[in-house]
Design an enzyme around this catalytic site. Structure first.
Site, PDB file in Angstrom:
ATOM      1  N   THR A  19       7.860   5.978   6.213  1.00 12.77           N
ATOM      2  CA  THR A  19       7.808   6.352   7.687  1.00 12.77           C
ATOM      3  C   THR A  19       6.773   6.167   8.800  1.00 12.77           C
ATOM      4  O   THR A  19       6.846   7.096   9.774  1.00 12.77           O
ATOM      5  CB  THR A  19       8.310   8.015   8.016  1.00 12.77           C
ATOM      6  OG1 THR A  19       7.435   8.390   7.041  1.00 12.77           O
ATOM      7  CG2 THR A  19       9.414   8.258   6.766  1.00 12.77           C
ATOM      8  N   TYR A  53       1.041  11.400  10.107  1.00 14.99           N
ATOM      9  CA  TYR A  53       1.968  10.580  10.699  1.00 14.99           C
ATOM     10  C   TYR A  53       2.975  11.260  11.919  1.00 14.99           C
ATOM     11  O   TYR A  53       3.814  12.202  11.783  1.00 14.99           O
ATOM     12  CB  TYR A  53       2.977  10.088  10.074  1.00 14.99           C
ATOM     13  CG  TYR A  53       3.549   8.744   9.094  1.00 14.99           C
ATOM     14  CD1 TYR A  53       1.748   8.759   8.892  1.00 14.99           C
ATOM     15  CD2 TYR A  53       4.304   9.272   7.588  1.00 14.99           C
ATOM     16  CE1 TYR A  53       1.126   8.139   7.860  1.00 14.99           C
ATOM     17  CE2 TYR A  53       3.371   8.118   6.728  1.00 14.99           C
ATOM     18  CZ  TYR A  53       2.238   7.387   6.848  1.00 14.99           C
ATOM     19  OH  TYR A  53       1.621   6.782   5.680  1.00 14.99           O
ATOM     20  N   GLN A 163      -1.123   5.799  -4.548  1.00 16.61           N
ATOM     21  CA  GLN A 163      -0.947   4.993  -3.635  1.00 16.61           C
ATOM     22  C   GLN A 163      -1.366   4.133  -2.977  1.00 16.61           C
ATOM     23  O   GLN A 163      -2.143   4.023  -2.361  1.00 16.61           O
ATOM     24  CB  GLN A 163       0.005   5.911  -2.712  1.00 16.61           C
ATOM     25  CG  GLN A 163       1.048   5.168  -1.137  1.00 16.61           C
ATOM     26  CD  GLN A 163       1.496   5.989  -0.156  1.00 16.61           C
ATOM     27  OE1 GLN A 163       0.588   6.402   0.545  1.00 16.61           O
ATOM     28  NE2 GLN A 163       2.780   6.154  -0.414  1.00 16.61           N
ATOM     29  N   TYR A 191       2.208   0.690  -0.627  1.00  9.80           N
ATOM     30  CA  TYR A 191       2.434   0.040   0.728  1.00  9.80           C
ATOM     31  C   TYR A 191       2.648  -0.985   1.635  1.00  9.80           C
ATOM     32  O   TYR A 191       1.793  -1.586   1.151  1.00  9.80           O
ATOM     33  CB  TYR A 191       2.065   1.820   1.594  1.00  9.80           C
ATOM     34  CG  TYR A 191       0.490   1.949   1.961  1.00  9.80           C
ATOM     35  CD1 TYR A 191      -0.506   1.299   3.178  1.00  9.80           C
ATOM     36  CD2 TYR A 191      -0.241   2.452   0.765  1.00  9.80           C
ATOM     37  CE1 TYR A 191      -1.402   1.366   3.284  1.00  9.80           C
ATOM     38  CE2 TYR A 191      -2.040   2.478   1.148  1.00  9.80           C
ATOM     39  CZ  TYR A 191      -1.877   2.061   2.478  1.00  9.80           C
ATOM     40  OH  TYR A 191      -3.607   1.827   3.007  1.00  9.80           O
TER      41      TYR A 191
END
Length: 194
Positions: A19, A53, A163, A191
């Site tokens: 997102t 984010y 990640q 990612y």
């Protein structure tokens, strides 16, 4: 849906929805909600977000998208390095839980390495796990030297994932970090894979 085993043995979806850049523009909110909900309907039940984010707006969007479906979702969020002190991590997690409208985060990550000692962040993660606020914890964007240091910190061996930016044009982790993680059975969550 293909799955990946976490070090605990729990299997999680190998494919999920990120997102990053969602929740930034109010005009796109309905389309973003519809996209997340359609993804869930199609079996993409891992959703990745972060407090950073959209300054929390992405987490709010995810919270709205998963309303009534929380138990279907493996939810990932991240704490910013400047919030990664013991008390800062606890407070950041509470804010994320509130925005996500949930009582737990399935995988909570340190977004990247900052000035707070890794051991202090791991203490906070362990406290959050004991309290049932997070189920697993991990890291994001940590390189091999960071991971070696982390593995020596109390709680560092319990890291469930790293990640990392990984795709066909960004393959640097294959030389040293990826083999080190594989040897320890720590999954890589890529990612920007496309």
């Amino acid at each position: 849906m293909k799955t990946v085993a976490l070090p605990s043995g729990e299997r999680v979806p190998a494919f999920g929805m990120g997102t990053w850049n969602m929740g930034d523009e109010r005009a796109g909110r309905a389309e973003e909600l519809a996209t997340l909900r359609l993804g869930l309907d199609l079996g993409a039940t891992l959703i990745d977000t972060a407090e950073m984010y959209g300054d929390g707006r992405s987490e709010e969007l995810v919270g709205e998208a998963i309303a009534g479906r929380r138990n279907e979702v493996f939810l990932v969020s991240k704490v910013l390095p400047e919030n990664a002190s013991r008390d800062g991590t606890l407070a950041a997690c509470e804010r994320s839980l509130k925005r996500l409208k949930t009582d737990r985060i399935d995988l909570y990550l340190l977004h990247w390495r900052g000035s707070v000692p890794l051991a202090e962040t791991m203490q906070a993660f362990a406290a959050l796990q004991r309290a049932g606020k997070i189920r697993h914890y991990g890291v994001s964007n940590l390189d091999l030297s960071d991971m070696r240091e982390l593995s020596q910190a109390p709680g560092g061996a319990a890291v469930a994932a790293n990640q990392l930016l990984y795709n066909l044009t960004r393959r640097g982790i294959e030389w040293d970090l990826l083999p080190w993680l594989r040897e320890r059975r720590i999954p890589v969550m890529a990612y920007s894979p496309i």
